[in-house]
Design an enzyme around this catalytic site. Structure first.
Site, PDB file in Angstrom:
ATOM      1  N   GLN A 106       0.850  -1.187   0.000  1.00  0.00           N
ATOM      2  CA  GLN A 106       0.000   0.000   0.000  1.00  0.00           C
ATOM      3  C   GLN A 106       0.888   1.240   0.000  1.00  0.00           C
ATOM      4  O   GLN A 106       1.762   1.381   0.856  1.00  0.00           O
ATOM      5  CB  GLN A 106      -0.907   0.009   1.232  1.00  0.00           C
ATOM      6  CG  GLN A 106      -1.867   1.190   1.186  1.00  0.00           C
ATOM      7  CD  GLN A 106      -2.832   1.199   2.354  1.00  0.00           C
ATOM      8  OE1 GLN A 106      -2.427   1.244   3.511  1.00  0.00           O
ATOM      9  NE2 GLN A 106      -4.114   1.156   2.063  1.00  0.00           N
ATOM     10  N   TYR A 179      -6.513  10.094   4.101  1.00  0.00           N
ATOM     11  CA  TYR A 179      -5.105  10.362   3.763  1.00  0.00           C
ATOM     12  C   TYR A 179      -5.087  11.398   2.625  1.00  0.00           C
ATOM     13  O   TYR A 179      -6.148  11.811   2.144  1.00  0.00           O
ATOM     14  CB  TYR A 179      -4.374   9.056   3.414  1.00  0.00           C
ATOM     15  CG  TYR A 179      -4.085   8.272   4.677  1.00  0.00           C
ATOM     16  CD1 TYR A 179      -2.846   8.363   5.293  1.00  0.00           C
ATOM     17  CD2 TYR A 179      -5.073   7.521   5.295  1.00  0.00           C
ATOM     18  CE1 TYR A 179      -2.588   7.698   6.491  1.00  0.00           C
ATOM     19  CE2 TYR A 179      -4.835   6.861   6.490  1.00  0.00           C
ATOM     20  CZ  TYR A 179      -3.589   6.954   7.079  1.00  0.00           C
ATOM     21  OH  TYR A 179      -3.338   6.323   8.271  1.00  0.00           O
ATOM     22  N   ARG A 354      -8.533  -7.807  10.523  1.00  0.00           N
ATOM     23  CA  ARG A 354      -8.464  -8.323  11.897  1.00  0.00           C
ATOM     24  C   ARG A 354      -8.689  -9.835  11.971  1.00  0.00           C
ATOM     25  O   ARG A 354      -8.080 -10.507  12.803  1.00  0.00           O
ATOM     26  CB  ARG A 354      -9.485  -7.573  12.753  1.00  0.00           C
ATOM     27  CG  ARG A 354      -9.082  -6.132  12.993  1.00  0.00           C
ATOM     28  CD  ARG A 354     -10.236  -5.312  13.495  1.00  0.00           C
ATOM     29  NE  ARG A 354     -11.302  -5.215  12.492  1.00  0.00           N
ATOM     30  CZ  ARG A 354     -12.464  -4.643  12.691  1.00  0.00           C
ATOM     31  NH1 ARG A 354     -12.732  -4.119  13.869  1.00  0.00           N
ATOM     32  NH2 ARG A 354     -13.351  -4.571  11.726  1.00  0.00           N
TER      33      ARG A 354
END
Ligand code: FMN
Length: 403
Positions: A106, A179, A354
């Site tokens: 990423q 972002y 997760r």
């Protein structure tokens, strides 16, 4: 094009195509900042983390995140794309490939929100208060000048080229979570009146310029874009914006879209759901003033939403109808039933964060019929763990005295 079997609910363990890649199944490890690069140096723990996920059966794992520029970091200990880190990351990509998985990186820039000093006030689309950096002497975010925008585009292109040299199969461009590129897309944070703001086309201009230039620079790698379905903040981008963006990304040759949501600096748990781990975040915060602010304001400012399985599926389906390229469902996929439902709904891939941090071998264990669901409880303590020195881990391991 998404093949027809996907539309009717393909087996999540069946191979698939993603741009130039052939993946061994439909399960991708989503980007979860590892915190395993002290001083920005990729550590052996980072290699082992991804090797374990690859051995555990995912089709592709994602390294998160590599800042395209030193000013694009949110943490001191984040990797910056440089020829030096490229060499170090080669060991990681080789290790993942040896386990039969693909590996993505990423690429991101945090723009307006950082607490790292060193190169003046952070810059984003428009001048704003920087709550994130206030305690660190960075109370303001300034507006980027045209020359700053050119630097950002070049930084993404350079980082994509370095990712290729490091042996990555794919790059995931971070256009979400508040972002820098997401700050440009959002009407809440982009208040520019020049060609890089204003209309939806103006707000999309910088992100699309980045995508176009990166696509051209790495024609042989898969390019994914992580975007927001909604910012979840007042006046932020919404689903209509996301659909328009998805169409534009498809036109620019992006191979897959990963729709998420939220603004890390404003509503961090919008993209996670489940418990807000405020005590763990206070414990992990090294700065005394920030720790004090967290203790005082955390419970009021850090809001969580209840965890539901596949919590972005309903909105993300709007994208499967709007574009032909694969849509990767992320958010709350933790079980075989969740994987199958996602496939039946037309998602070509699923990304799990997760669920895999809690159970890195989940895919092979499901394939062997040993488990149906990850043991993740959405306690979100892993988020705080990623910020402290030990790096991201599932705290259920601590309780069990495991790895
Ligand atoms: C510890 C942690 C770190 C994360 N770091 C990133 C990140 O660096 N970049 C990103 O796009 N998303 C990040 N995320 C969000 C995940 O990629 C994913 O969108 C989110 O966890 C929802 O998926 P899940 O329910 O499968 O965990 C992070 C999530 C966690 C739990």
């Amino acid at each position: 094009m998404v093949d027809e079997r996907v539309r009717t609910g393909v087996d999540p363990f069946a191979p698939g195509e993603l741009g130039p890649l052939r993946l061994r199944n439909r399960i991708i490890k989503s980007a979860t900042f590892e915190g395993m690069s002290p001083g920005g140096e990729p550590a052996q723990a980072l290699v082992e983390h991804h090797r374990r996920l690859a051995r555990g059966g995912v089709a592709m794992t994602t390294v998160a995140y590599v800042a395209v520029d030193v000013r694009g970091r949110t943490f001191e200990d984040q990797i910056v794309a440089t020829p030096h880190t490229t060499k170090a990351l080669r060991g990681l990509t080789d290790a993942v490939h040896r386990e039969g998985a693909a590996v993505s990186v990423q690429l991101a820039h945090c723009g307006a929100f950082t607490k790292l000093r060193g190169s003046g006030m952070p810059r984003g689309p428009s001048i704003a208060f920087n709550a994130y950096g206030a305690a660190h002497g960075l109370p303001l975010c300034l507006s980027m000048r045209p020359a700053d925008l050119a630097v950002v585009v070049d930084a993404f292109v350079r980082a994509a080229g370095l990712a290729r040299e490091a042996g990555f199969d794919a790059v995931e461009l971070h256009l979400g979570h508040g972002y820098l590129l997401s700050q440009f897309l959002s009407p809440a944070t982009n208040r520019r009146t020049d060609a890089w703001g204003g209309s939806r086309a103006g707000r999309m201009r910088l992100p699309l310029e980045v995508v176009r230039r990166v696509r051209a620079a790495i024609p042989d790698l898969a390019v994914l874009a992580k975007i927001n379905l909604a910012d979840g903040i007042e006046g932020g981008a919404d689903l209509e914006d996301a659909v328009a963006l998805a169409r534009a990304l498809q036109d620019e040759g992006v191979d897959a879209i990963v729709p998420s949501g939220g603004f890390t600096s404003k509503n961090a748990f919008y993209l996670l759901r489940g418990r807000a781990p405020i005590p763990e975040m206070i414990a992990a915060e090294p700065h005394p003033l920030q720790r004090w602010a967290l203790r005082l304001l955390g419970p009021r400012v850090i809001r969580s939403l209840p965890f539901e399985e596949r919590f972005f599926a309903k909105d993300a389906r709007a994208l499967t109808r709007a574009v032909e390229i694969p849509i990767v469902l992320v958010g709350g996929v933790v079980s075989r039933a969740g994987l199958q439902a996602a496939m039946a709904e037309g998602f070509a891939y699923v990304a799990m964060g997760r669920g895999l941090l809690a159970d890195p071998e989940l895919v092979v264990r499901m394939q062997r019929g040993e488990v149906e669901r990850s043991r993740c409880t959405a306690c979100n303590a892993c988020v705080a763990a990623a910020m402290d020195r030990g790096g991201v881990r599932c705290v259920l391991d601590d309780a069990e005295g495991g790895a």
